[in-house]
Design a protein around this motif. Structure first.
Motif, PDB file in Angstrom:
ATOM      1  N   LYS A 197       0.827  -1.205   0.000  1.00  0.00           N
ATOM      2  CA  LYS A 197       0.000   0.000   0.000  1.00  0.00           C
ATOM      3  C   LYS A 197       0.864   1.260   0.000  1.00  0.00           C
ATOM      4  N   LEU A 198       1.968   1.217   0.719  1.00  0.00           N
ATOM      5  CA  LEU A 198       2.821   2.399   0.826  1.00  0.00           C
ATOM      6  C   LEU A 198       3.728   2.586  -0.383  1.00  0.00           C
ATOM      7  N   PHE A 199       4.324   1.479  -0.883  1.00  0.00           N
ATOM      8  CA  PHE A 199       5.339   1.584  -1.934  1.00  0.00           C
ATOM      9  C   PHE A 199       4.970   0.864  -3.227  1.00  0.00           C
ATOM     10  N   GLY A 200       3.862   0.132  -3.261  1.00  0.00           N
ATOM     11  CA  GLY A 200       3.447  -0.541  -4.480  1.00  0.00           C
ATOM     12  C   GLY A 200       4.123  -1.878  -4.689  1.00  0.00           C
ATOM     13  N   THR A 201       3.934  -2.420  -5.883  1.00  0.00           N
ATOM     14  CA  THR A 201       4.478  -3.739  -6.222  1.00  0.00           C
ATOM     15  C   THR A 201       5.657  -3.670  -7.184  1.00  0.00           C
ATOM     16  N   GLY A 202       6.096  -2.465  -7.548  1.00  0.00           N
ATOM     17  CA  GLY A 202       7.232  -2.323  -8.467  1.00  0.00           C
ATOM     18  C   GLY A 202       6.787  -1.931  -9.860  1.00  0.00           C
ATOM     19  N   LEU A 203       7.674  -1.267 -10.590  1.00  0.00           N
ATOM     20  CA  LEU A 203       7.363  -0.813 -11.944  1.00  0.00           C
ATOM     21  C   LEU A 203       7.132  -2.005 -12.864  1.00  0.00           C
ATOM     22  N   SER A 204       6.047  -1.958 -13.624  1.00  0.00           N
ATOM     23  CA  SER A 204       5.695  -3.050 -14.520  1.00  0.00           C
ATOM     24  C   SER A 204       5.260  -2.475 -15.861  1.00  0.00           C
ATOM     25  N   ASP A 205       4.515  -3.276 -16.629  1.00  0.00           N
ATOM     26  CA  ASP A 205       4.046  -2.823 -17.943  1.00  0.00           C
ATOM     27  C   ASP A 205       2.682  -2.150 -17.861  1.00  0.00           C
ATOM     28  N   LYS A 206       2.334  -1.657 -16.675  1.00  0.00           N
ATOM     29  CA  LYS A 206       1.074  -0.921 -16.451  1.00  0.00           C
ATOM     30  C   LYS A 206      -0.152  -1.796 -16.725  1.00  0.00           C
ATOM     31  N   SER A 207      -0.076  -3.047 -16.263  1.00  0.00           N
ATOM     32  CA  SER A 207      -1.204  -3.958 -16.427  1.00  0.00           C
ATOM     33  C   SER A 207      -1.530  -4.611 -15.097  1.00  0.00           C
ATOM     34  N   ASP A 249      -4.772   1.481 -17.775  1.00  0.00           N
ATOM     35  CA  ASP A 249      -5.320   2.646 -18.480  1.00  0.00           C
ATOM     36  C   ASP A 249      -5.855   3.710 -17.537  1.00  0.00           C
ATOM     37  N   ASN A 250      -5.137   3.960 -16.471  1.00  0.00           N
ATOM     38  CA  ASN A 250      -5.433   5.069 -15.571  1.00  0.00           C
ATOM     39  C   ASN A 250      -4.146   5.381 -14.826  1.00  0.00           C
ATOM     40  N   SER A 251      -3.621   6.586 -15.008  1.00  0.00           N
ATOM     41  CA  SER A 251      -2.323   6.921 -14.426  1.00  0.00           C
ATOM     42  C   SER A 251      -2.322   6.831 -12.912  1.00  0.00           C
ATOM     43  N   TRP A 252      -3.389   7.269 -12.284  1.00  0.00           N
ATOM     44  CA  TRP A 252      -3.419   7.305 -10.828  1.00  0.00           C
ATOM     45  C   TRP A 252      -3.493   5.901 -10.224  1.00  0.00           C
ATOM     46  N   LEU A 253      -4.298   5.047 -10.826  1.00  0.00           N
ATOM     47  CA  LEU A 253      -4.372   3.673 -10.335  1.00  0.00           C
ATOM     48  C   LEU A 253      -3.097   2.904 -10.664  1.00  0.00           C
ATOM     49  N   ALA A 254      -2.489   3.190 -11.808  1.00  0.00           N
ATOM     50  CA  ALA A 254      -1.231   2.538 -12.164  1.00  0.00           C
ATOM     51  C   ALA A 254      -0.128   2.928 -11.181  1.00  0.00           C
ATOM     52  N   VAL A 255      -0.072   4.218 -10.804  1.00  0.00           N
ATOM     53  CA  VAL A 255       0.917   4.664  -9.824  1.00  0.00           C
ATOM     54  C   VAL A 255       0.635   4.027  -8.462  1.00  0.00           C
ATOM     55  N   TYR A 256      -0.622   3.968  -8.065  1.00  0.00           N
ATOM     56  CA  TYR A 256      -0.962   3.331  -6.780  1.00  0.00           C
ATOM     57  C   TYR A 256      -0.557   1.861  -6.784  1.00  0.00           C
ATOM     58  N   HIS A 257      -0.778   1.181  -7.902  1.00  0.00           N
ATOM     59  CA  HIS A 257      -0.440  -0.236  -7.992  1.00  0.00           C
ATOM     60  C   HIS A 257       1.071  -0.453  -7.965  1.00  0.00           C
ATOM     61  N   GLU A 258       1.835   0.397  -8.640  1.00  0.00           N
ATOM     62  CA  GLU A 258       3.267   0.168  -8.797  1.00  0.00           C
ATOM     63  C   GLU A 258       4.125   0.899  -7.761  1.00  0.00           C
ATOM     64  N   GLN A 259       3.688   2.105  -7.325  1.00  0.00           N
ATOM     65  CA  GLN A 259       4.509   2.903  -6.416  1.00  0.00           C
ATOM     66  C   GLN A 259       3.785   3.288  -5.128  1.00  0.00           C
ATOM     67  N   GLY A 260       2.581   2.773  -4.959  1.00  0.00           N
ATOM     68  CA  GLY A 260       1.866   2.926  -3.707  1.00  0.00           C
ATOM     69  C   GLY A 260       1.410   4.344  -3.404  1.00  0.00           C
ATOM     70  N   LEU A 261       1.014   4.537  -2.155  1.00  0.00           N
ATOM     71  CA  LEU A 261       0.515   5.842  -1.728  1.00  0.00           C
ATOM     72  C   LEU A 261       1.609   6.911  -1.763  1.00  0.00           C
ATOM     73  N   MET A 262       2.852   6.509  -1.541  1.00  0.00           N
ATOM     74  CA  MET A 262       3.953   7.471  -1.601  1.00  0.00           C
ATOM     75  C   MET A 262       4.123   7.993  -3.027  1.00  0.00           C
ATOM     76  N   GLY A 263       4.081   7.103  -3.991  1.00  0.00           N
ATOM     77  CA  GLY A 263       4.176   7.522  -5.386  1.00  0.00           C
ATOM     78  C   GLY A 263       2.995   8.371  -5.790  1.00  0.00           C
ATOM     79  N   LEU A 264       1.813   7.991  -5.309  1.00  0.00           N
ATOM     80  CA  LEU A 264       0.598   8.746  -5.630  1.00  0.00           C
ATOM     81  C   LEU A 264       0.697  10.177  -5.095  1.00  0.00           C
ATOM     82  N   THR A 265       1.259  10.315  -3.897  1.00  0.00           N
ATOM     83  CA  THR A 265       1.434  11.650  -3.305  1.00  0.00           C
ATOM     84  C   THR A 265       2.397  12.498  -4.126  1.00  0.00           C
TER      85      THR A 265
END
Length: 428
Positions: free
Chosen positions: A309-319, A326-342
């Protein structure tokens, strides 16, 4: 007669107290660096091309372009002269959650590769900040290079219309020579069209030259049937031109005529516009944003650990689950978590805030257009958390909002040197 000035440099007599000398003109090689960054963000997956291009070869070209861009930028700026930039600083901070999450290897070793790519991307932008002075130089680079990219799309359409408008994409325009998807082509056409319109309104280009860019771009945009790019361009232009209305008669005339034309089109061609907008989709499919909403719901419902939740699951192919997010905010939350989203949110807020505080001008209007376009596109397109064309658009906006170099305050190291030229008796 002036004495003591360096060859080709600023004369000491021309330096006003409290200001730094203006840097030399932007070298032409800087445009090459910008072009290499654009080449890197074109991507490696998309439509089938006329001549099959192995994905490994395309990745080699795009990653090689980024390496060449960093090397050339470093050669042009060996003394590492950089200017403060909140945008590039926040982008650099985005590496922290990216690396922390990618080290877990949940997305494989490709995540670390993407972190390296993001680091080189940010490093190249730091090196280019030396020439960010609020001018329109990088806007012209942006338009010319993307127009050249669209030239390959037109060439593919001429050579093989069937490959350029395949049934797999519903007859929408794709890249037949380089694997470009309809949303990509729509994005490029919308951005250069909007920027060129603003240059015309600011009288920084002639109408004939602008028409050579705008007319073909609008045709290609119509052939891609890209709704997000169309709405982003229209809303972005409305906000950008609105920022010029009080200071530009040309902007007021253009705004008035645009409203009249839009009203006539909405009344007279309502059915045709609706058919183009729906693209033959059912109401249910349109409501779910072509199935995107199903992926978003599944992503948000997926269980996550506190670290994820804080840092995500790592950079991927946005899937997610094999389907594009196909949503930048959800992709950032998935890959870089709440910190990336902030951090990504801080980037948009910082650029938008600076744009609102700047006095009305053409560079400010171009920046408002780019920020608005990216913010709108982020709802149905991913790319704000990794090296992408969207981050490059925001980098262009940051360069337009930079303070002119000639009005920067003196560096602390320069003050004693200037004082040393004053006779001792005058300093008493």
């Amino acid at each position: 007669m002036r004495h003591g000035g360096p060859p080709g440099g600023a004369d000491p007599a021309d330096i006003r107290p409290g200001t730094a000398p203006r840097p030399a003109a932007t070298p032409k090689a800087v445009g090459i660096v910008w072009g290499l960054l654009i080449l890197n963000t074109l991507g490696s997956s998309g439509a089938k091309t006329i001549l099959p291009l192995p994905r490994s070869l395309i990745q080699m070209v795009t990653m090689g372009a980024l390496g060449a861009a960093f090397t050339l930028a470093l050669a042009l700026n060996l003394r590492l002269r950089i200017r403060p930039s909140a945008f590039v600083f926040l982008l650099t901070l985005l590496l922290v959650p990216s690396v922390i999450s990618s080290l877990q290897l949940e997305s494989g070793f490709g995540a670390l590769f993407r972190c390296t790519r993001l680091a080189l991307f940010a490093g190249t932008l730091w090196l280019l900040t030396r020439w960010w002075d609020g001018g329109l130089t990088f806007v012209r680079y942006h338009i010319r290079i993307y127009f050249a990219v669209l030239g390959t799309v037109v060439a593919g359409l001429i050579v093989s219309p069937g490959a350029a408008m395949p049934e797999l994409y519903g007859g929408r325009l794709v890249g037949a020579l380089w694997p470009l998807t309809p949303p990509q082509i729509g994005q490029y056409t919308a951005v250069i069209t909007g920027l060129t319109v603003l240059l015309v309104l600011g009288r920084r280009t002639d109408r004939a030259g602008a028409a050579l860019v705008i007319v073909p771009s609008l045709v290609l945009l119509a052939l891609t049937h890209t709704r997000t790019a169309t709405l982003g361009m229209l809303i972005g232009l409305t906000l950008a031109i609105g920022s010029l209305v009080l200071t530009s008669a040309a902007a007021r005339r253009f705004f008035t005529w645009s409203v009249l034309c839009a009203t006539v089109a909405a009344v007279g061609f309502a059915s045709a516009l609706r058919a183009w907008f729906l693209r033959g989709q059912s109401q249910e499919n349109f409501t779910s944003l072509t199935g995107r909403a199903n992926v978003w719901d599944a992503l948000l419902a997926a269980p996550r650990t506190t670290t994820q939740k804080l840092f995500g699951t790592g950079l991927s192919d946005k899937s997610f689950g094999g389907l594009p997010i196909d949503n930048s905010w959800l992709a950032v939350y998935h890959e870089q978590g709440l910190m990336g989203l902030t951090l990504v949110g801080a980037i948009i807020i910082a650029l938008g805030g600076v744009a609102l505080l700047r006095p009305p001008s053409l560079p400010r209007a171009c920046a408002i257009f780019l920020i608005s376009y990216v913010a709108i596109s982020s709802y149905t397109e991913a790319g704000l958390g990794d090296a992408s064309a969207y981050l490059l658009h925001l980098a262009l906006a940051a360069s337009l909002l930079a303070a002119p170099a000639g009005t920067a305050p003196l560096e602390a190291a320069e003050v004693p040197r200037r004082q040393s030229r004053i006779p001792r008796w005058a300093r008493r």
